[in-house]
Design a protein around this motif. Structure first.
Motif, short mmCIF file in Angstrom:
data_model
loop_
_atom_site.label_atom_id
_atom_site.label_comp_id
_atom_site.label_asym_id
_atom_site.label_seq_id
_atom_site.Cartn_x
_atom_site.Cartn_y
_atom_site.Cartn_z
N THR A 176 0.83 -1.21 0.00
CA THR A 176 0.00 0.00 0.00
C THR A 176 0.86 1.26 0.00
OG1 THR A 176 -0.19 -0.20 2.42
CG2 THR A 176 -1.98 -1.10 1.09
N PHE A 177 2.02 1.20 0.65
CA PHE A 177 2.94 2.33 0.63
C PHE A 177 3.46 2.57 -0.78
CE2 PHE A 177 7.36 3.89 0.84
CZ PHE A 177 7.13 5.14 1.40
N MET A 178 3.85 1.49 -1.44
CA MET A 178 4.36 1.61 -2.82
C MET A 178 3.27 2.09 -3.77
SD MET A 178 6.94 -1.64 -3.33
CE MET A 178 5.69 -2.88 -2.97
N ALA A 179 2.07 1.56 -3.60
CA ALA A 179 0.99 1.89 -4.53
C ALA A 179 0.54 3.34 -4.40
CB ALA A 179 -0.19 0.95 -4.30
N THR A 180 0.59 3.87 -3.20
CA THR A 180 0.10 5.25 -2.99
C THR A 180 1.20 6.30 -3.20
OG1 THR A 180 0.47 5.01 -0.60
CG2 THR A 180 -1.76 4.58 -1.43
N PHE A 181 2.39 5.86 -3.57
CA PHE A 181 3.49 6.80 -3.79
C PHE A 181 3.19 7.83 -4.89
CE2 PHE A 181 7.95 8.05 -4.67
CZ PHE A 181 8.28 8.43 -3.39
N PRO A 182 2.47 7.45 -5.97
CA PRO A 182 2.10 8.46 -6.98
C PRO A 182 1.31 9.63 -6.40
CG PRO A 182 1.77 6.28 -7.88
CD PRO A 182 2.09 6.10 -6.42
N MET A 183 0.54 9.39 -5.34
CA MET A 183 -0.21 10.47 -4.71
C MET A 183 0.74 11.49 -4.10
SD MET A 183 -3.37 8.40 -2.89
CE MET A 183 -4.13 9.89 -2.23
N VAL A 184 1.81 11.00 -3.45
CA VAL A 184 2.79 11.91 -2.84
C VAL A 184 3.44 12.77 -3.92
CG1 VAL A 184 4.87 12.08 -1.45
CG2 VAL A 184 3.25 10.24 -1.03
#
Length: 263
Positions: A85-93
């Motif tokens: 989930t950390f890797m997947a939501t990195f585009p949001m950052v």
């Protein structure tokens, strides 16, 4: 038949007691706790913990021999829930950093409530209890099990606006988001930490960047969220295919399961 009637009767009664207990006493417990501990964050956790008691009792009545950590699906690997989930939501950052300003003044207690506390307790209630109990321990399929929890999850977010169009958008987004969280929880080996961290990261990035006043968002806010969702789905599918793990959802068990769930 009598066994099913007993199960659903206890489940409905238990959740109804929780619902009205939460509705009428959550704010009072929170207010009292804040007066004692002088912390809005601690008061929020205490209020959630106390109002959860009817759900805990319900599960112990239904499954007296099972441990509560297993029934709430929080006995699985925290790291296996965190990493994808950390890797997947990195585009949001990255996307939010490019298009939005970082909030200059952050209230730590409010941030805790809107990220850690809300993500943890809402996933316990809506994914673990309302969805997980029905899907794991009855013959109801994915769509049959996820409907009630998703409707209620969407309903509790309607406080965010008074505008009719925004309310429709908020309801639709949170309803579909609830289905996504349930799918992630289920397909990642019923690891509730995956849904908790996904919920946490999405809330966190939305809070620390000046994205939108409510969950309906805007063009860039929703684009990067959508990219993260697609990436996460891809990660889950890749992992399951690589390790030859069968998918929980098939066309045969969307409404009624034809086989036992391995959880």
């Amino acid at each position: 038949m009598s066994k099913n009637i007993r199960f659903f009767s206890i489940f409905i009664i238990g959740f109804s007691i929780y619902y009205f207990f939460d509705l009428f006493y959550f704010k009072d417990i929170q207010s009292f706790s804040k007066g004692v501990f002088h912390s809005k964050a601690i008061a929020h956790v205490i209020a959630y913990t106390i109002t959860l008691l009817p759900l805990i009792i319900t599960l112990k009545v239904l499954f007296p021999k099972k441990i509560i950590l297993d029934l709430f699906s929080i006995n699985k690997s925290v790291m296996k829930g965190f990493l994808p989930t950390f890797m997947a939501t990195f585009p949001m950052v990255i996307g939010y950093y490019i298009h939005f300003a970082i909030i200059k003044t952050i209230n730590v207690e409010s941030l805790f409530i809107n990220t850690i506390s809300s993500a943890f307790f809402e996933e316990i209630i809506f994914r673990s209890f309302l969805f997980g109990t029905l899907y794991r321990f009855t013959r109801l399929g994915f769509l049959s099990s996820v409907l009630l929890g998703s409707l209620l999850f969407a309903q509790i977010h309607l406080y965010q606006s008074q505008n009719t169009m925004e309310l429709i958008e908020i309801f639709a987004i949170t309803f579909l988001g609830s289905i996504l969280f349930a799918w992630v929880y289920m397909e990642m080996d019923f690891n509730l930490w995956a849904a908790i961290f996904l919920h946490f990261f999405m809330n966190l990035y939305w809070e620390i960047f000046n994205v939108s006043e409510n969950v309906s968002g805007n063009l860039y806010g929703n684009i990067y969220k959508f990219v993260s969702i697609i990436l996460l789905i891809g990660i889950v599918i890749y992992h399951k295919r690589k390790n030859k793990i069968p998918f929980q959802i098939t066309w045969k068990n969307l409404f009624i399961k034809t086989r036992e769930v391995q959880s």
